[in-house]
Design an enzyme around this catalytic site. Structure first.
Site, short mmCIF file in Angstrom:
data_model
loop_
_atom_site.label_atom_id
_atom_site.label_comp_id
_atom_site.label_asym_id
_atom_site.label_seq_id
_atom_site.Cartn_x
_atom_site.Cartn_y
_atom_site.Cartn_z
N CYS A 1 0.83 -1.20 0.00
CA CYS A 1 0.00 0.00 0.00
C CYS A 1 0.87 1.25 0.00
CB CYS A 1 -0.92 -0.01 1.22
SG CYS A 1 -1.90 1.50 1.41
N ASP B 1 18.60 -15.39 -17.57
CA ASP B 1 17.28 -15.07 -17.01
C ASP B 1 17.49 -14.23 -15.76
OD1 ASP B 1 14.77 -15.07 -15.62
OD2 ASP B 1 14.14 -16.76 -16.87
N CYS C 1 8.51 -10.48 -14.82
CA CYS C 1 9.54 -10.91 -15.78
C CYS C 1 9.68 -9.95 -16.95
CB CYS C 1 9.25 -12.33 -16.26
SG CYS C 1 7.67 -12.53 -17.13
N CYS D 1 -5.78 -1.77 -0.50
CA CYS D 1 -5.12 -2.13 0.75
C CYS D 1 -6.05 -2.96 1.63
CB CYS D 1 -4.66 -0.87 1.48
SG CYS D 1 -3.83 -1.22 3.05
N HIS E 1 6.65 -15.56 -21.10
CA HIS E 1 7.87 -15.28 -20.33
C HIS E 1 8.80 -14.47 -21.22
CE1 HIS E 1 10.53 -15.48 -17.02
NE2 HIS E 1 11.44 -16.23 -17.60
N CYS F 1 -6.22 -0.25 5.08
CA CYS F 1 -6.79 1.11 5.04
C CYS F 1 -7.66 1.36 3.82
CB CYS F 1 -5.68 2.15 5.12
SG CYS F 1 -4.65 2.24 3.63
#
Length: 733
Positions: free
Chosen positions: A210, A312, A268, A242, A295, A245
């Site tokens: 948050c 990677d 990624c 959130c 990916h 809150c």
């Protein structure tokens, strides 16, 4: 257990080798290495009766007792420079490299038949959606061109701790015995350190915290992008509420790597996008690799390897292209590499199941794929000179041959590849990418220990401790002196590796005069660290570089950890005197510079030689060693009598500590073994606990030692064994 005796002919010599099936084929290769000095990865073993190549346990069981051993390197050197190609036109692969393990003729025939059937079937199942395929590739061209922007490159370089990564790169080479690397080798090592640094510095986002209170949030769908977000390519904005809150937090999916250098967060797509910019910023030829099954990663051209290398950044894994198919269990279809000078279908690099992949390539026909990529590549190269075009076309041809060759290789068979590590566990499971948790090898190479500096550091404490006794220092005052040395080492480690200089600062217990008095006894330790002492006009003592800064960088962690242990041991010494100057307070005659082979190892940080490098920062890890594994150490020179050894527990996971083991010695290069020591129910009560063992069976000279670890501390909760360090001590002459 099956025991056989082989007669192995090499050049003009014949060796008798006993083989035990419990030991495995790798041990057999190591025995041959001991006898002939041909490393296992350069050995070609052939049955003399039927010319059958021996490559595993089953082959040894099937051949006769007479074998011939040749060195691949020597065999290649004897070949004429130019040979007529012998490959069939149906493979299009060119000659296979001698060092590449390829499938048998029968396996190759089955694979080619399956590939032919898959191509035939694809004609009926593939759509004719050429435009859709092009739409998935073309938008990424503008993205990779951003990597060429000098402003973006400079912004990326400014965030990198250049000196630190250079030091780590050079130390990694030094640990392999390479203290004078070429520029190409340095560049390759730096690239790997850049990858590891990026993994540590970039943050993965499952759900952002948050913005208001920092607590966890829950996805609420998507929102409209703001102009300030669109400016950096964020056409998608995820919204999160959130849980505490109720405030809504925005997560723009930025596409401009300049913004990503600032935010250092994402998944990624952001990781690969930003990391590829870093690679270009340091001059590496780079590609953004797009996997149509969701990916993205990076490829860089490695001059050291002479080919493109997979990296990677989200996983910090390199040069393991089968990670996704073999480790994650992905069902790949199209893998397209995108660079400033063209687009490339590199799917074959990432699969060993090409016929299955073909059945899933259903967007358009293979001819349309080639046509689209060729057209885009021509557009990318339209402003290239004829010389550059010639170089690119030659590299393209080499890569095409390599892709075909790799498709038929079995080199990765002994490698265990991990499932996906990045991202929330439940998310990975939902994507069916949750596999094992380690990158390991069950077929290790012989590694050489570059650890002479460790032995020199251990030996150097002898002159210091003898000086303490000679000057009648108490143990407590000696500890204070060692703390001054330790503080100096810590100060040196914090400095740039090429500019190391620090003061020897007296404290309230040890005054300046005593430091000056003891200074000659520090000389051997300083030499072991490639340092020297200097005194300025005011009488202030300092230490600075005296030689190769890489030698110092390699040795400082060893000295720091050795000082920690010596301070601890000396503080427990009640009656410090000349009689105290013996093992294990003094750790003299440590064996070093040998060759190591293990039953398995964790890649790249848990390799076998990590057990002998003298630091707590590393460990040998055997992923399948909980119920039994081994590690062997071959001496580099004369026979030695092992009189003691030390094991240290590693940094974590006490359940992986060794509990039962046998230590053996061999005087014939591993053909036969003599039990030197045996331990049961040993316990390491804390992390980095060093335990000392005197060998029970003395008087046996060996040129090779073997630890057979029989069980770990809690075999029910782990499959792994790990050891922080192993130190071997020979009898003093």
């Amino acid at each position: 257990m099956v025991a056989r005796t082989f007669l192995v002919r090499h050049d003009d010599s014949t060796f008798t080798v006993d083989y035990d099936t419990d030991d495995g084929f790798e041990v057999f290769q190591f025995q041959l290495f001991s006898l002939t000095s041909i490393p296992p990865d350069e050995q070609k073993i052939v049955g003399e009766d039927n010319d059958r190549i021996v490559s595993d346990d089953s082959d040894l069981a099937a051949v006769s007792e007479k074998l011939q051993l040749v060195s691949i390197t020597s065999e290649e050197a004897r070949k004429p420079e130019k040979q007529e190609e012998t490959t069939s036109s149906t493979t299009g692969a060119g000659n296979f490299d001698a060092g590449t393990s390829v499938m048998s003729d029968e396996e190759l025939a089955r694979m080619l038949q399956a590939e032919e059937e898959a191509l035939l079937l694809q004609q009926y199942v593939a759509g004719d959606n050429r435009a859709h395929f092009e739409e998935k590739v073309r938008p990424h061209i503008s993205k990779v061109l951003l990597y060429e922007d000098p402003v973006r490159q400079e912004a990326a370089r400014k965030t990198v701790p250049l000196d630190n990564l250079e030091e780590k790169a050079l130390v990694s080479l030094a640990k392999e015995g390479n203290f004078k690397p070429s520029k190409v080798e340095e560049d390759h090592a730096f690239l790997l350190q850049l990858l590891f640094w990026f993994k540590r510095s970039f943050s993965w986002v499952n759900a952002p915290p948050c913005d208001g209170c920092g607590n966890e949030t829950t996805a609420q769908g998507r929102g409209d992008a703001l102009p300030s977000e669109i400016q950096y390519g964020a056409t998608i904005v995820e919204l999160y509420r959130c849980n505490s809150c109720s405030r809504v937090t925005r997560f723009p999916r930025y596409n401009d790597p300049l913004k990503l250098v600032e935010t250092r967060t994402g998944r990624c797509g952001e990781w690969a996008n930003c990391f590829t910019l870093y690679c270009r910023a340091f001059g590496y030829e780079s590609r953004l690799v797009l996997d149509f099954t969701d990916h993205v990663w990076t490829e860089c051209y490695s001059e050291a390897l002479g080919r493109w290398m997979h990296l990677d950044p989200g996983e910090a894994i390199y040069d393991r292209p089968l990670l996704y198919e073999k480790g994650w269990g992905k069902k790949l279809n199209y893998v397209i590499a995108i660079a400033k000078d063209g687009v490339y279908d590199v799917t074959k690099r990432y699969t060993r199941k090409w016929n299955e992949v073909l059945s899933r390539r259903a967007i358009t026909t293979e001819s349309s794929v080639v046509s689209v990529l060729t057209s885009i590549t021509k557009e990318c190269r339209r402003n290239c000179t004829s010389q550059v075009l010639s170089i690119l076309e030659e590299r393209d041809n080499i890569e095409r041959e390599a892709l075909e060759r790799d498709l038929r290789s079995t080199d990765d068979a002994p490698i265990s590849l991990p499932g996906r590590q990045s991202g929330d566990k439940q998310w990975r499971i939902a994507r069916s990418e949750f596999g094992t948790d380690s990158l390991s090898s069950s077929s290790c190479t012989v590694r050489i220990c570059s650890d002479e500096h460790v032995t020199k550091i251990y030996n150097a404490f002898s002159s210091i401790l003898h000086k303490f006794v000679e000057d009648s220092l108490t143990a407590s005052k000696g500890v204070e002196v060692l703390k001054i040395l330790r503080a100096t080492v810590v100060d040196l480690k914090k400095l740039p590796y090429k500019k190391r200089r620090a003061s020897l600062k007296p404290n309230s217990v040890v005054g300046t005069s005593l430091v000056h008095q003891l200074l000659p006894s520090f000389k051997e330790l300083l030499n072991a660290l490639s340092l020297k002492s200097e005194r300025d006009s005011n009488g202030i003592l300092s230490v600075c570089l005296a030689g190769d800064p890489v030698q110092t960088a390699l040795a400082l962690p060893v000295a720091l950890h050795a000082l920690d242990e010596l301070i601890s041991d000396l503080s427990k010494c009640d009656n410090f005197s000349k009689g105290s100057l013996s093992f294990p307070l003094l750790r003299l005659n440590r064996i070093c510079s040998g060759a190591v082979l293990a039953s398995g190892e964790e890649l790249p940080f848990g390799i076998a030689t990590a057990a002998f490098d003298g630091t707590r920062m590393s460990k040998w890890e055997e992923p399948n060693g909980a119920k039994g594994c081994w590690i062997m150490y071959k001496l580099s020179a004369n026979m030695q009598e092992l009189v003691a050894y030390e094991l240290m527990s590693a940094n974590d996971a006490p359940e992986r500590d060794p509990m039962d083991w046998v230590v053996e010695g061999s005087n014939d290069g591993g053909l036969s073994w003599h039990v030197l020591d045996e331990r049961r129910s040993e316990m390491f009560d804390k992390r980095f606990r060093r335990k000392t063992y005197n060998v029970k069976s003395t008087g046996f000279l060996s040129n090779m030692f073997r630890f057979r670890f029989l069980a770990v501390r809690d075999v029910k909760s782990t499959s792994r064994l790990q050891v922080g360090s192993i130190d071997l001590y020979a009898k003093q002459n």
